[in-house]
Design an enzyme around this catalytic site. Structure first.
Site, PDB file in Angstrom:
ATOM      1  N   CYS A  41      24.615  42.606  63.203  1.00 37.00           N
ATOM      2  CA  CYS A  41      25.495  42.356  62.068  1.00 37.00           C
ATOM      3  C   CYS A  41      26.176  43.652  61.625  1.00 37.00           C
ATOM      4  O   CYS A  41      25.608  44.736  61.743  1.00 37.00           O
ATOM      5  CB  CYS A  41      24.687  41.773  60.914  1.00 37.00           C
ATOM      6  N   ASP A  43      26.659  44.535  58.652  1.00 38.14           N
ATOM      7  CA  ASP A  43      26.111  44.945  57.357  1.00 38.14           C
ATOM      8  C   ASP A  43      25.794  46.437  57.357  1.00 38.14           C
ATOM      9  O   ASP A  43      25.123  46.944  58.260  1.00 38.14           O
ATOM     10  CB  ASP A  43      24.833  44.134  57.079  1.00 38.14           C
ATOM     11  N   ARG A  45      23.783  48.116  55.750  1.00 33.84           N
ATOM     12  CA  ARG A  45      22.369  48.465  55.572  1.00 33.84           C
ATOM     13  C   ARG A  45      21.577  48.394  56.872  1.00 33.84           C
ATOM     14  O   ARG A  45      20.405  48.792  56.920  1.00 33.84           O
ATOM     15  CB  ARG A  45      21.730  47.512  54.560  1.00 33.84           C
ATOM     16  N   HIS A  97      19.498  39.561  60.385  1.00 34.07           N
ATOM     17  CA  HIS A  97      18.674  40.170  59.345  1.00 34.07           C
ATOM     18  C   HIS A  97      18.597  39.244  58.141  1.00 34.07           C
ATOM     19  O   HIS A  97      19.558  38.521  57.831  1.00 34.07           O
ATOM     20  CB  HIS A  97      19.221  41.545  58.941  1.00 34.07           C
ATOM     21  N   CYS A 100      21.320  38.174  54.806  1.00 28.96           N
ATOM     22  CA  CYS A 100      22.625  38.407  55.424  1.00 28.96           C
ATOM     23  C   CYS A 100      23.717  37.745  54.571  1.00 28.96           C
ATOM     24  O   CYS A 100      23.656  36.536  54.295  1.00 28.96           O
ATOM     25  CB  CYS A 100      22.640  37.816  56.835  1.00 28.96           C
TER      26      CYS A 100
END
Length: 209
Positions: A41, A43, A45, A97, A100
Site C-alpha cells: 500500500c 500509505d 506509515r 495493512h 488501511c
C-alpha cells in the site's frame, strides 16, 4: 518536514553508508538481483524495506492505494512482468495493512470522485465474500477481515497472470499474502491455501504454455 531538510538528511545518510562500506554506492550501481517482488500500500506509515528489515537491492517494490492488482492496471501488470520474467524473483508478496484508508473508504457509501473506479475493486472483494463479512457484527473486526480478504484476492489476481503461471511451472515461484499490523508492528503471514481456493476455478484462468 521541510523539503530542504530532506537533502540534508540525504547527505548524512550518504556519509553513514560510506563509513561502514566505502564501496556501498559503487556496488549498488552495478545492478539489482532481488528475490522478492513486494506489492504493498502507498500509505505513508508502511514502508516495505523497513518493516521487512531488508536493504536496498533486496526487494523490488510496487505500491498503490490498498495494494491492488487489477488486471487493467498497466503499472501493476508491467511491474509483475518485469519482476517475474526479467528479474526472475522467487517470491511475490502482496502485503496489506490493518487500518488501511483505502479499504475503509471502500466500506462507506460515499462518492469519492476519481477514486470510485479504484475502490470498486475492493467493493468487489466485499461482494465476493459478503456472507462471511456480513456475519461479523463488530465493525473493526469486519474491517480487518476485509483487509485480509483483499490481500487474498489480490494474490489470486497475481496468480492469474501469464508471467506468474509460467514461472510457477518453470521454477516454482511462490505467492504470499501478508498483513502488517500497524498497532503492533507485526508482520503476519496469512498462510493462504491457494490450491484449495483455486481448485474448482483455476481451469478458467489457466493459460497453456
Amino acid at each position: 518536514m521541510k523539503i530542504k531538510q530532506i537533502f540534508e538528511n540525504n547527505k548524512e545518510w550518504i556519509q553513514e553508508k560510506l563509513k561502514t562500506d566505502s564501496d556501498y554506492f559503487s556496488n549498488l550501481s552495478k545492478g539489482q538481483d532481488p528475490d522478492i517482488l513486494y506489492i504493498g500500500c502507498s500509505d505513508s506509515r508502511v514502508t516495505a524495506e523497513e518493516l521487512m528489515g531488508v536493504a536496498p537491492g533486496d526487494v523490488f517494490v510496487h505500491r498503490n492505494i490498498a495494494n491492488m492488482v487489477p488486471n487493467t492496471d498497466l503499472s501493476a501488470m508491467s511491474v509483475i512482468d518485469y519482476a517475474v520474467a526479467h528479474l526472475k524473483v522467487k517470491h511475490v508478496v502482496v502485503c496489506g495493512h490493518y487500518y488501511c484508508g483505502g479499504v475503509k473508504a471502500a466500506m462507506q457509501s460515499q462518492d469519492l470522485g476519481i477514486l470510485n473506479p479504484w475502490l470498486r475493486n475492493i467493493r468487489d472483494v466485499y461482494r465476493i465474500h459478503q456472507a462471511e463479512l456480513d456475519a461479523i457484527k463488530d465493525e473493526e473486526a469486519q474491517y480487518k477481515r476485509l483487509v485480509e480478504l483483499n490481500v487474498q484476492e489480490q494474490c489470486i489476481n497475481v496468480i492469474k497472470t501469464a508471467e506468474v503461471q509460467k514461472a510457477v511451472l518453470d521454477r516454482g515461484i511462490a505467492v504470499h499474502g501478508w498483513v502488517f499490523d500497524i498497532h503492533s508492528g507485526k508482520l503476519i503471514d496469512l498462510k493462504i491455501d491457494f490450491s484449495e481456493i483455486l481448485k474448482d476455478v483455476m481451469k478458467i484462468y489457466h493459460l497453456d504454455s
